[in-house]
Design a protein around this motif. Structure first.
Motif, PDB file in Angstrom:
ATOM      1  N   MET A   1       0.841  -1.187   0.000  1.00 55.39           N
ATOM      2  CA  MET A   1       0.000   0.000   0.000  1.00 55.39           C
ATOM      3  C   MET A   1       0.882   1.244   0.000  1.00 55.39           C
ATOM      4  O   MET A   1       1.722   1.407   0.894  1.00 55.39           O
ATOM      5  N   LYS A   2       0.704   2.103  -0.996  1.00 56.15           N
ATOM      6  CA  LYS A   2       1.562   3.264  -1.146  1.00 56.15           C
ATOM      7  C   LYS A   2       0.795   4.541  -0.808  1.00 56.15           C
ATOM      8  O   LYS A   2      -0.424   4.625  -0.987  1.00 56.15           O
ATOM      9  N   ILE A   3       1.551   5.527  -0.349  1.00 58.07           N
ATOM     10  CA  ILE A   3       0.950   6.794   0.049  1.00 58.07           C
ATOM     11  C   ILE A   3       0.193   7.429  -1.111  1.00 58.07           C
ATOM     12  O   ILE A   3      -0.922   7.954  -0.943  1.00 58.07           O
ATOM     13  N   ARG A   4       0.761   7.347  -2.324  1.00 50.96           N
ATOM     14  CA  ARG A   4       0.098   7.984  -3.480  1.00 50.96           C
ATOM     15  C   ARG A   4      -1.230   7.290  -3.793  1.00 50.96           C
ATOM     16  O   ARG A   4      -2.187   7.936  -4.244  1.00 50.96           O
ATOM     17  N   GLN A   5      -1.314   5.973  -3.543  1.00 47.99           N
ATOM     18  CA  GLN A   5      -2.576   5.265  -3.760  1.00 47.99           C
ATOM     19  C   GLN A   5      -3.627   5.711  -2.746  1.00 47.99           C
ATOM     20  O   GLN A   5      -4.802   5.890  -3.074  1.00 47.99           O
ATOM     21  N   ILE A   6      -3.173   5.900  -1.496  1.00 47.09           N
ATOM     22  CA  ILE A   6      -4.097   6.343  -0.442  1.00 47.09           C
ATOM     23  C   ILE A   6      -4.613   7.743  -0.744  1.00 47.09           C
ATOM     24  O   ILE A   6      -5.808   8.030  -0.608  1.00 47.09           O
ATOM     25  N   ARG A   7      -3.710   8.640  -1.153  1.00 47.79           N
ATOM     26  CA  ARG A   7      -4.129   9.999  -1.497  1.00 47.79           C
ATOM     27  C   ARG A   7      -5.098   9.988  -2.681  1.00 47.79           C
ATOM     28  O   ARG A   7      -6.054  10.775  -2.733  1.00 47.79           O
ATOM     29  N   ALA A   8      -4.859   9.109  -3.635  1.00 43.22           N
ATOM     30  CA  ALA A   8      -5.754   8.997  -4.793  1.00 43.22           C
ATOM     31  C   ALA A   8      -7.144   8.563  -4.340  1.00 43.22           C
ATOM     32  O   ALA A   8      -8.168   9.140  -4.755  1.00 43.22           O
ATOM     33  N   PHE A   9      -7.212   7.556  -3.478  1.00 44.93           N
ATOM     34  CA  PHE A   9      -8.505   7.082  -2.978  1.00 44.93           C
ATOM     35  C   PHE A   9      -9.229   8.179  -2.213  1.00 44.93           C
ATOM     36  O   PHE A   9     -10.436   8.394  -2.403  1.00 44.93           O
ATOM     37  N   LEU A  10      -8.517   8.895  -1.329  1.00 46.64           N
ATOM     38  CA  LEU A  10      -9.164   9.925  -0.518  1.00 46.64           C
ATOM     39  C   LEU A  10      -9.679  11.072  -1.381  1.00 46.64           C
ATOM     40  O   LEU A  10     -10.725  11.667  -1.078  1.00 46.64           O
ATOM     41  N   ALA A  11      -8.958  11.382  -2.449  1.00 44.81           N
ATOM     42  CA  ALA A  11      -9.418  12.444  -3.342  1.00 44.81           C
ATOM     43  C   ALA A  11     -10.723  12.044  -4.034  1.00 44.81           C
ATOM     44  O   ALA A  11     -11.671  12.835  -4.125  1.00 44.81           O
ATOM     45  N   VAL A  12     -10.786  10.806  -4.499  1.00 45.11           N
ATOM     46  CA  VAL A  12     -12.014  10.328  -5.145  1.00 45.11           C
ATOM     47  C   VAL A  12     -13.142  10.227  -4.119  1.00 45.11           C
ATOM     48  O   VAL A  12     -14.298  10.578  -4.400  1.00 45.11           O
ATOM     49  N   ALA A  13     -12.832   9.769  -2.923  1.00 46.56           N
ATOM     50  CA  ALA A  13     -13.844   9.635  -1.873  1.00 46.56           C
ATOM     51  C   ALA A  13     -14.434  10.990  -1.508  1.00 46.56           C
ATOM     52  O   ALA A  13     -15.609  11.090  -1.150  1.00 46.56           O
ATOM     53  N   GLU A  14     -13.617  12.051  -1.592  1.00 47.99           N
ATOM     54  CA  GLU A  14     -14.108  13.391  -1.276  1.00 47.99           C
ATOM     55  C   GLU A  14     -14.934  13.970  -2.419  1.00 47.99           C
ATOM     56  O   GLU A  14     -16.014  14.540  -2.187  1.00 47.99           O
ATOM     57  N   ASP A  15     -14.440  13.833  -3.652  1.00 48.66           N
ATOM     58  CA  ASP A  15     -15.135  14.442  -4.798  1.00 48.66           C
ATOM     59  C   ASP A  15     -16.227  13.553  -5.384  1.00 48.66           C
ATOM     60  O   ASP A  15     -17.155  14.056  -6.021  1.00 48.66           O
ATOM     61  N   PRO A  30      -6.796   8.025 -16.372  1.00 51.78           N
ATOM     62  CA  PRO A  30      -6.378   6.606 -16.380  1.00 51.78           C
ATOM     63  C   PRO A  30      -5.383   6.271 -15.282  1.00 51.78           C
ATOM     64  O   PRO A  30      -5.443   5.199 -14.669  1.00 51.78           O
ATOM     65  N   ALA A  31      -4.439   7.195 -14.993  1.00 50.59           N
ATOM     66  CA  ALA A  31      -3.458   6.934 -13.927  1.00 50.59           C
ATOM     67  C   ALA A  31      -4.147   6.848 -12.574  1.00 50.59           C
ATOM     68  O   ALA A  31      -3.798   6.012 -11.716  1.00 50.59           O
ATOM     69  N   LEU A  32      -5.141   7.711 -12.346  1.00 55.47           N
ATOM     70  CA  LEU A  32      -5.894   7.674 -11.088  1.00 55.47           C
ATOM     71  C   LEU A  32      -6.662   6.359 -10.976  1.00 55.47           C
ATOM     72  O   LEU A  32      -6.690   5.720  -9.913  1.00 55.47           O
ATOM     73  N   THR A  33      -7.271   5.943 -12.050  1.00 56.28           N
ATOM     74  CA  THR A  33      -8.032   4.686 -12.045  1.00 56.28           C
ATOM     75  C   THR A  33      -7.121   3.497 -11.726  1.00 56.28           C
ATOM     76  O   THR A  33      -7.480   2.619 -10.919  1.00 56.28           O
ATOM     77  N   LEU A  34      -5.938   3.482 -12.329  1.00 52.67           N
ATOM     78  CA  LEU A  34      -4.991   2.391 -12.061  1.00 52.67           C
ATOM     79  C   LEU A  34      -4.567   2.364 -10.593  1.00 52.67           C
ATOM     80  O   LEU A  34      -4.418   1.298  -9.996  1.00 52.67           O
ATOM     81  N   ALA A  35      -4.352   3.560  -9.984  1.00 55.83           N
ATOM     82  CA  ALA A  35      -3.947   3.631  -8.578  1.00 55.83           C
ATOM     83  C   ALA A  35      -5.033   3.072  -7.672  1.00 55.83           C
ATOM     84  O   ALA A  35      -4.757   2.321  -6.725  1.00 55.83           O
ATOM     85  N   ILE A  36      -6.298   3.402  -7.967  1.00 49.98           N
ATOM     86  CA  ILE A  36      -7.414   2.902  -7.160  1.00 49.98           C
ATOM     87  C   ILE A  36      -7.550   1.383  -7.333  1.00 49.98           C
ATOM     88  O   ILE A  36      -7.740   0.639  -6.346  1.00 49.98           O
ATOM     89  N   GLN A  37      -7.442   0.910  -8.552  1.00 46.98           N
ATOM     90  CA  GLN A  37      -7.545  -0.533  -8.798  1.00 46.98           C
ATOM     91  C   GLN A  37      -6.441  -1.297  -8.070  1.00 46.98           C
ATOM     92  O   GLN A  37      -6.688  -2.366  -7.500  1.00 46.98           O
ATOM     93  N   ALA A  38      -5.216  -0.780  -8.100  1.00 37.89           N
ATOM     94  CA  ALA A  38      -4.099  -1.438  -7.409  1.00 37.89           C
ATOM     95  C   ALA A  38      -4.349  -1.495  -5.904  1.00 37.89           C
ATOM     96  O   ALA A  38      -4.052  -2.504  -5.249  1.00 37.89           O
ATOM     97  N   LEU A  39      -4.917  -0.417  -5.353  1.00 39.91           N
ATOM     98  CA  LEU A  39      -5.217  -0.388  -3.920  1.00 39.91           C
ATOM     99  C   LEU A  39      -6.294  -1.414  -3.580  1.00 39.91           C
ATOM    100  O   LEU A  39      -6.182  -2.154  -2.581  1.00 39.91           O
TER     101      LEU A  39
END
Length: 325
Positions: A1-15, A30-39
């Protein structure tokens, strides 16, 4: 679990909107989607429910957001503490001191300068007697301490002299000796003395006693005290004579007369610290104290008469000889 993946999830969860979250993070969608999928693959459960019209948090996503928000904040705080510690800008520095370190004004000026240079370091100040300060340094209850010298130093502790001043004699204002233009050692024979307690500062007490004895004075001890202010106050009350650092005059108590005595040793304050304390805040404070001492010594040398034939030096020599008689 990487910090950038967590930040990506929290950004989507907020917006609750991938495009907006991606823009805010400076990522492509697409990069954001890949980060969420990996998480989600790493955790093993879906965190977001999405379709062509909507994005929602799953129940697992709601739970994860609550927990991971706190964990991310703690991780960021830890990273900031490490950065500040590495730069010597972080810590809570515990400083102990004897009361006369404040009347000498060396310590207040030093602390003021340290706070100016290193405002990020929080300082905690504690006033104690010598023996307690030394024990607290050894046990790590304090980081540094201003202590009256001399004293026996424990193995784990180092002490550097950081301030010197003259010792003087303190006399009650109505004492007969105040009428004499100069004091001789023999004038002090049989005079009642107020002494600083050996229990609180054994090395300092012994220094004063040795000095008096070596000059032929066997003092009658009228009172022992544990604080320098009390010593000066008892002189003002007429209980007896005392030896004290010249900075004791800064107590500004009425009824006390100061007299110079060149045969008295210098009064010294040392900075005590643990030898194994390598924390940046401690080392920065110690270094500043030693540098300030060197600057004060250089200034004193510039002001002192260096020519033994000068009028000032000759006057000192004549006075010393008279006082020893």
């Amino acid at each position: 679990m990487k910090i950038r993946q967590i930040r990506a999830f929290l950004a989507v969860a907020e917006d609750l909107h991938f495009r907006k979250a991606a823009e805010r993070l400076g990522l492509t969608q697409p990069a954001l989607t890949l980060a969420i999928q990996a998480l989600e693959e790493e955790i093993g459960v879906p965190l977001l429910q999405r379709d062509r019209h909507d994005t929602k948090l799953t129940f697992a996503g709601e739970v994860f957001r609550g927990d991971i928000t706190e964990m991310l904040a703690s991780a960021e705080q830890a990273a900031e503490r490490v950065r500040r510690a590495s730069a010597g800008m972080f810590n809570y520095l515990k400083i102990g001191f004897i009361s006369t370190a404040t009347t000498a004004r060396f310590m207040p000026r030093l602390i003021s300068e340290f706070r100016r240079i290193h405002p990020q370091v929080e300082l905690g100040l504690q006033n104690h007697v010598n023996v307690d300060l030394l024990a607290m340094i050894e046990s790590a209850a304090l980081d540094v301490a201003f202590i009256r010298l001399p004293l026996v130093t424990p193995h784990r502790v180092e002490i550097a002299s950081v301030y010197k001043e003259r010792h003087v004699l303190l006399l009650p204002a109505d004492h007969p000796l105040t009428q004499q233009p100069s004091l001789r050692v023999r004038d002090l024979q049989n005079a009642p003395f107020i002494m600083y307690s050996r229990r609180n500062a054994p090395g300092y007490h012994d220094l004063i006693m040795r000095t008096l004895n070596s000059n032929g004075i066997n003092p009658t001890i009228a009172q022992e005290v544990g604080e320098m202010y009390t010593l000066v106050a008892l002189v003002a009350a007429g209980i007896g004579i005392a030896v004290a650092p010249i900075s004791a005059r800064n107590y500004n108590l009425p009824g006390v007369v100061l007299r110079e005595a060149s045969w008295l040793p210098a009064a010294e304050i040392g900075l005590a610290f643990r030898k194994d304390d390598s924390r940046p805040a401690s080392r920065l404070f110690i270094d500043l104290a030693l540098r300030t001492r060197r600057e004060n010594e250089a200034a004193s040398e510039d002001e002192a008469p260096t020519d033994p034939s000068s009028p000032a030096a000759a006057a000192l020599t004549r006075r010393d000889a008279a006082e020893k008689e």
